[in-house]
Design an enzyme around this catalytic site. Structure first.
Site, PDB file in Angstrom:
ATOM      1  N   ASN A 155       0.818  -1.129   0.218  1.00 20.95           N
ATOM      2  CA  ASN A 155      -0.113  -0.045   0.139  1.00 20.95           C
ATOM      3  C   ASN A 155       0.859   1.250  -0.076  1.00 20.95           C
ATOM      4  O   ASN A 155       0.457   2.039  -0.623  1.00 20.95           O
ATOM      5  CB  ASN A 155      -1.050  -0.050   1.244  1.00 20.95           C
ATOM      6  CG  ASN A 155      -0.255   0.037   2.573  1.00 20.95           C
ATOM      7  OD1 ASN A 155       0.551  -0.693   2.722  1.00 20.95           O
ATOM      8  ND2 ASN A 155      -0.937   0.614   3.313  1.00 20.95           N
ATOM      9  N   GLY A 209       9.959 -11.329  -4.901  1.00 27.33           N
ATOM     10  CA  GLY A 209       8.920 -12.885  -5.026  1.00 27.33           C
ATOM     11  C   GLY A 209       7.876 -12.571  -4.167  1.00 27.33           C
ATOM     12  O   GLY A 209       7.583 -11.723  -3.357  1.00 27.33           O
ATOM     13  N   THR A 210       7.168 -14.034  -4.152  1.00 28.03           N
ATOM     14  CA  THR A 210       5.987 -14.140  -3.429  1.00 28.03           C
ATOM     15  C   THR A 210       6.149 -14.315  -1.970  1.00 28.03           C
ATOM     16  O   THR A 210       7.247 -14.894  -1.709  1.00 28.03           O
ATOM     17  CB  THR A 210       5.135 -14.966  -4.063  1.00 28.03           C
ATOM     18  OG1 THR A 210       5.625 -16.428  -3.801  1.00 28.03           O
ATOM     19  CG2 THR A 210       4.888 -15.102  -5.459  1.00 28.03           C
ATOM     20  N   GLY A 211       5.220 -14.240  -0.984  1.00 34.30           N
ATOM     21  CA  GLY A 211       5.338 -14.531   0.385  1.00 34.30           C
ATOM     22  C   GLY A 211       5.448 -16.007   0.652  1.00 34.30           C
ATOM     23  O   GLY A 211       6.479 -16.372   1.258  1.00 34.30           O
ATOM     24  N   PRO A 212       4.806 -16.868   0.122  1.00 35.00           N
ATOM     25  CA  PRO A 212       4.847 -18.293   0.417  1.00 35.00           C
ATOM     26  C   PRO A 212       6.087 -18.765   0.005  1.00 35.00           C
ATOM     27  O   PRO A 212       6.584 -19.729   0.655  1.00 35.00           O
ATOM     28  CB  PRO A 212       3.689 -18.991  -0.337  1.00 35.00           C
ATOM     29  CG  PRO A 212       2.756 -17.633  -0.551  1.00 35.00           C
ATOM     30  CD  PRO A 212       3.337 -16.541  -0.584  1.00 35.00           C
ATOM     31  N   ARG A 213       6.867 -18.278  -0.944  1.00 31.57           N
ATOM     32  CA  ARG A 213       8.101 -18.942  -1.626  1.00 31.57           C
ATOM     33  C   ARG A 213       9.222 -18.074  -1.032  1.00 31.57           C
ATOM     34  O   ARG A 213       9.857 -18.789  -0.037  1.00 31.57           O
ATOM     35  CB  ARG A 213       8.199 -18.601  -3.091  1.00 31.57           C
ATOM     36  CG  ARG A 213       8.510 -20.062  -3.989  1.00 31.57           C
ATOM     37  CD  ARG A 213       8.301 -19.763  -5.430  1.00 31.57           C
ATOM     38  NE  ARG A 213       9.446 -19.233  -5.967  1.00 31.57           N
ATOM     39  CZ  ARG A 213      10.490 -20.461  -6.402  1.00 31.57           C
ATOM     40  NH1 ARG A 213      10.059 -21.542  -6.380  1.00 31.57           N
ATOM     41  NH2 ARG A 213      11.559 -19.996  -7.063  1.00 31.57           N
ATOM     42  N   VAL A 214       9.555 -16.654  -1.222  1.00 31.81           N
ATOM     43  CA  VAL A 214      10.622 -16.340  -0.792  1.00 31.81           C
ATOM     44  C   VAL A 214      10.507 -15.798   0.637  1.00 31.81           C
ATOM     45  O   VAL A 214      11.445 -15.761   1.379  1.00 31.81           O
ATOM     46  CB  VAL A 214      11.115 -15.113  -1.910  1.00 31.81           C
ATOM     47  CG1 VAL A 214      10.337 -13.995  -1.897  1.00 31.81           C
ATOM     48  CG2 VAL A 214      12.768 -14.742  -1.657  1.00 31.81           C
ATOM     49  N   GLY A 215       9.378 -15.072   0.708  1.00 25.39           N
ATOM     50  CA  GLY A 215       9.101 -14.783   2.187  1.00 25.39           C
ATOM     51  C   GLY A 215       9.303 -15.743   3.340  1.00 25.39           C
ATOM     52  O   GLY A 215       9.922 -15.593   4.135  1.00 25.39           O
ATOM     53  N   GLU A 253       3.522  -5.234  12.477  1.00 22.06           N
ATOM     54  CA  GLU A 253       2.521  -4.082  12.103  1.00 22.06           C
ATOM     55  C   GLU A 253       1.643  -4.489  11.410  1.00 22.06           C
ATOM     56  O   GLU A 253       1.679  -4.596  10.026  1.00 22.06           O
ATOM     57  CB  GLU A 253       3.412  -2.793  11.526  1.00 22.06           C
ATOM     58  CG  GLU A 253       4.683  -2.308  12.448  1.00 22.06           C
ATOM     59  CD  GLU A 253       3.957  -1.578  13.388  1.00 22.06           C
ATOM     60  OE1 GLU A 253       2.968  -1.128  13.544  1.00 22.06           O
ATOM     61  OE2 GLU A 253       4.703  -1.174  14.552  1.00 22.06           O
ATOM     62  N   CYS A 287      -3.415   1.335   6.149  1.00 23.57           N
ATOM     63  CA  CYS A 287      -3.664   0.749   7.659  1.00 23.57           C
ATOM     64  C   CYS A 287      -4.365   1.615   8.852  1.00 23.57           C
ATOM     65  O   CYS A 287      -5.193   1.208   9.387  1.00 23.57           O
ATOM     66  CB  CYS A 287      -2.538   0.158   8.300  1.00 23.57           C
ATOM     67  SG  CYS A 287      -1.231   1.186   8.451  1.00 23.57           S
ATOM     68  N   GLU A 468       7.329   1.100  16.421  1.00 21.66           N
ATOM     69  CA  GLU A 468       8.281   1.614  15.517  1.00 21.66           C
ATOM     70  C   GLU A 468       8.523   2.941  15.890  1.00 21.66           C
ATOM     71  O   GLU A 468       7.571   3.688  16.160  1.00 21.66           O
ATOM     72  CB  GLU A 468       7.990   1.162  14.048  1.00 21.66           C
ATOM     73  CG  GLU A 468       8.016  -0.123  13.627  1.00 21.66           C
ATOM     74  CD  GLU A 468       7.777  -0.381  12.277  1.00 21.66           C
ATOM     75  OE1 GLU A 468       8.475  -1.082  11.590  1.00 21.66           O
ATOM     76  OE2 GLU A 468       6.970   0.500  11.667  1.00 21.66           O
TER      77      GLU A 468
END
Ligand code: NAD
Length: 487
Positions: A155, A209-215, A253, A287, A468
């Protein structure tokens, strides 16, 4: 489908080098629905290479003085500022937000993030205490933790990424950052400035890259001892599970379901434009955006009439048009999700005053497949409705009446989230009383989104863990040690 223009190809940035990837994912221009960019679809191998580079760079970077690191951060800020227009154009195209907002908020704030932490790192002190009766004194020292894993959402792409990179670097950590796969372009552009600014190779690595892979590869890597994450609550749950076996330091966060409470003595001339902005700025994709507006009964009709009128003036259109207040939503899937909430509200008997399904949106031919929707105001909805309980994260807000102060505090607190709230009243005592009782990490009274970066930022309940800010980020990105000296 891709147009005839060549696609923008991003590359990972590891150990100071741009590296291609074996596979790529498409990235869309939200204002046209066309693929315009390809993002590396990185995985474990890229994370391994980034961890190796970040670990090797750590001893050198962490042993530099705060003044030396500060100078480098200021250089990054200066270079970014010199390219502000280029970055703003790229952010607006990639995210769908208006160019005006990218120019006045996203990129200036990214510059400020580097300057702010370049300065604040110079002003931390440590603690010291004596125990004369035992002949000893104690003091604390803080040191960088190591390789920091930083994961950010779509965002406010560069704004939120640099809000993590800058404090992590300032404190002496090396970094592996993973921006959202939906908005990776400005992070990639930032990499081009790092070498020029004097950031040594391996200090900042950005893996796309994507969350499930590189995240997940990043979060579960045993040699990444801390993860700073901004994103949704379900992803935070997964990150918490993956990091638990390694006892990682976690900063989370997350989302919000932020109330605005408007008392009968509020100054509506100020409150209404501010609440339109707090509901719909950045397409409602902040947010901190308001999504539940509680209005005291005696002024409910007047507020609603004026609020709907002001919302109708909130123009939606192509992001580069200087006259528009709202651009496109981030993706087709997100647009459909946001629309589905409106369908559910209608099925529950709610009333839609303006926006989706009520007013007509007119767009140029080339933007017909873009992810646009009008700002939408819902009334006649129960507090238990999903539109009042769940984070929609789009240009949709609900307006409901209330009677008393005690009642509205209870109703405002009646969600799982606790990120931000606004209170509008000219009664000083009431403002303080209500602010104190709201379960919310941030409370704005008679204003919205005025930020003092020194102070803690973050949410309570399901809105996150940790804060933060100048001191809070420093505490998170360092380990503290207590040393006892017997004399
Ligand atoms: P998201 O949780 O889907 O994704 C956020 C980031 O996490 C992305 O980079 C994504 O690729 C990555 N990710 C996804 N799955 C992952 C996994 N299994 N392991 C590791 N990483 C993974 O969130 P989003 O849709 O990008 O962002 C919107 C959410 O972010 C909203 O809930 C919004 O409220 C929240 N947000 C919070 C703040 C705040 O400061 N509190 C600020 C901005 C956005």
């Amino acid at each position: 489908m891709a147009g005839t223009k060549a696609l923008l190809m991003l590359e990972n940035f590891i150990d100071g080098k741009f590296l291609p990837c074996s596979s790529y994912i498409d990235s869309y221009d939200p204002s046209t629905g066309e693929v315009y960019c390809r993002v590396p679809n990185s995985g474990k191998d890229e994370i391994e290479a980034a961890v190796k580079a970040a670990r090797e760079a750590f001893p050198g970077w962490s042993s530099r003085s705060p003044q030396e690191r500060s100078r480098v951060l200021n250089q990054v800020a200066d270079l970014l500022e010199q390219s502000l227009e280029e970055f703003a154009q790229a952010e607006s195209k990639d995210q769908g937000k208006t160019l005006a907002l990218a120019r006045t908020m996203d990129i200036p704030r990214s510059v400020q993030n580097f300057r702010f932490f370049a300065s604040s790192i110079l002003h931390h002190t440590s603690e010291c205490t004596q125990m004369d009766h035992l002949g000893c004194m104690h003091y604390t020292v803080r040191a960088a933790v190591g390789v920091a894993g930083l994961i950010s959402p779509w965002n406010l792409p560069l704004y939120l990424l640099t809000w993590k990179i800058a404090p992590a670097m300032a404190a002496g950590n090396t970094v592996i950052a993973k921006p959202s796969e939906l908005t990776s372009v400005t992070a990639w552009m930032l990499c081009k400035l790092l070498d020029k600014a004097g950031v040594p190779s391996g200090v900042v690595n950005i893996v796309f890259g994507t969350g499930p892979r590189v995240g997940e590869a990043l979060v579960s890597h045993p040699e990444v001892p801390l993860i700073s994450f901004t994103g949704s609550q379900p992803t935070a749950e997964r990150i918490t599970q993956l990091s638990a076996p390694h006892c990682k330091k976690l900063s989370l966060e997350l989302g919000g379901k932020n109330p605005a409470i408007i008392f009968e003595d509020a100054n509506l001339d100020e409150c209404i434009p501010a609440t339109v902005r707090s509901s719909f700025a950045n397409q409602g994709e902040i947010c901190l955006c308001t999504s539940r507006i509680f209005v005291q009964k005696s002024i409910y009709s007047e507020f609603l009439k004026r609020f709907v009128e002001a919302t109708r003036k909130w123009k939606v259109g192509i992001p580069s048009d200087p006259l528009v207040s709202m651009g496109a939503l981030i993706s087709k899937a997100h647009l459909e999700k946001v629309r589905s909430y409106i369908k559910r509200a209608l099925a529950e008997g709610a009333h839609i005053w303006c926006g989706e399904g009520v007013d007509k949106l007119s767009l140029p031919a080339r933007n017909q497949a873009g992810y646009f929707m009008l700002p939408t105001v819902i009334t006649d909805i129960k507090d238990e409705s999903c539109c009042m309980m769940e984070e929609i994260f789009g240009p949709v807000t609900c307006v409901v009446p209330f009677d008393s102060e005690e009642e509205v505090i209870e109703r405002a607190n009646n969600v799982k989230y606790g990120l931000a709230a606004t209170v509008w009243s000219s009664n000083v005592g009431r403002v303080h009383r209500v602010a104190k009782k709201l379960q919310s990490g941030l409370v704005w009274t008679n204003c919205w989104l005025i930020r003092e970066l020194n102070l803690p930022f973050g949410g309570m309940k399901s809105s996150g863990i940790g804060r933060e800010g100048a001191k809070d980020s420093y505490d998170f990105f360092t380990e503290i040690k207590t040393i006892t000296v017997k004399y």
